[in-house]
Write an enzyme that holds these catalytic residues in place. Structure first.
Site, PDB file in Angstrom:
ATOM      1  N   ASP A   8     -35.419  17.324 -26.243  1.00  0.00           N
ATOM      2  CA  ASP A   8     -35.988  18.208 -25.223  1.00  0.00           C
ATOM      3  C   ASP A   8     -36.966  17.376 -24.393  1.00  0.00           C
ATOM      4  O   ASP A   8     -37.021  16.138 -24.521  1.00  0.00           O
ATOM      5  CB  ASP A   8     -36.618  19.464 -25.851  1.00  0.00           C
ATOM      6  CG  ASP A   8     -37.940  19.178 -26.567  1.00  0.00           C
ATOM      7  OD1 ASP A   8     -38.326  17.989 -26.698  1.00  0.00           O
ATOM      8  OD2 ASP A   8     -38.600  20.144 -27.000  1.00  0.00           O
ATOM      9  N   THR A  67     -42.398  17.420 -31.914  1.00  0.00           N
ATOM     10  CA  THR A  67     -42.748  17.149 -33.313  1.00  0.00           C
ATOM     11  C   THR A  67     -41.549  16.717 -34.136  1.00  0.00           C
ATOM     12  O   THR A  67     -41.721  16.207 -35.250  1.00  0.00           O
ATOM     13  CB  THR A  67     -43.294  18.430 -33.976  1.00  0.00           C
ATOM     14  OG1 THR A  67     -42.292  19.454 -33.848  1.00  0.00           O
ATOM     15  CG2 THR A  67     -44.587  18.888 -33.322  1.00  0.00           C
TER      16      THR A  67
HETATM   17  C1  RB5 Z   1     -42.131  21.767 -26.726  1.00  0.00           C
HETATM   18  O1  RB5 Z   1     -43.373  21.963 -26.123  1.00  0.00           O
HETATM   19  C2  RB5 Z   1     -42.300  21.641 -28.238  1.00  0.00           C
HETATM   20  O2  RB5 Z   1     -42.571  22.869 -28.795  1.00  0.00           O
HETATM   21  C3  RB5 Z   1     -41.042  21.038 -28.850  1.00  0.00           C
HETATM   22  O3  RB5 Z   1     -40.813  19.784 -28.289  1.00  0.00           O
HETATM   23  C4  RB5 Z   1     -41.067  20.799 -30.342  1.00  0.00           C
HETATM   24  O4  RB5 Z   1     -42.206  20.121 -30.734  1.00  0.00           O
HETATM   25  C5  RB5 Z   1     -40.774  21.963 -31.161  1.00  0.00           C
HETATM   26  O5  RB5 Z   1     -40.674  21.905 -32.396  1.00  0.00           O
END
Ligand code: RB5
Length: 145
Positions: A8, A67
């Site tokens: 992402d 994360t």
């Molecule tokens: C996005 O802001 C964040 O929530 C995503 O990258 C991840 O850490 C979710 O577990």
């Protein structure tokens, strides 16, 4: 070996560094996105890479979000996926030797680039030991509820 990689926005920058590293190593890969820092939903990319692994479009996957947690939870919902969220090389090695992990998850906001690349290298270079570990993995796959 062919790798499927996806992230992402929280993992985008680390994904680009990993792609550069895979190029240096001469490891073939397919990038399933995302392609910018614009906010997206990590389950969409976790599913794309997990499907590619199960459909044997690629041999193993690498998934990155902020994360590594959300994207690894997503991948592990899919039957046949064993996604290991790693923050150290020992875990990365064990995830292959004992768990036959088919996807590595990383946190782009958790590990530095240098460590992340070492984790990737360990994940790529380590083979599954089989034996008693095979029986345990089969038991995971028998859980359907
Ligand atoms: C996005 O802001 C964040 O929530 C995503 O990258 C991840 O850490 C979710 O577990």
């Amino acid at each position: 070996m062919k790798i499927g990689i996806g992230s992402d926005h929280g993992g985008y920058e680390l994904k680009e560094s990993i792609k550069e590293y895979l190029n240096q190593l001469g490891v073939e890969f397919v990038d399933y996105g995302t392609n910018s820092l614009e906010s997206v939903d990590y389950p969409d990319f976790g599913k794309k890479v997990a499907d590619a692994v199960l459909e044997k479009q690629v041999d193993r996957g690498i998934l990155i979000c902020g994360t590594g947690i959300g994207i690894s939870i997503t991948a592990n919902r899919i039957q046949g996926i064993r996604c290991a969220l790693c923050t150290d090389t020992f875990s990365a090695r064990m995830s292959r030797e004992h768990n036959n992990a088919n996807i590595l998850a990383l946190g782009g906001r958790v590990v530095g680039v240098g460590l992340a690349l070492d984790i990737v290298k360990t994940f790529l270079d380590t083979e599954f030991e089989g034996g008693r570990h095979e029986r345990r993995i089969n038991k995971i796959d028998e859980i359907t509820c």
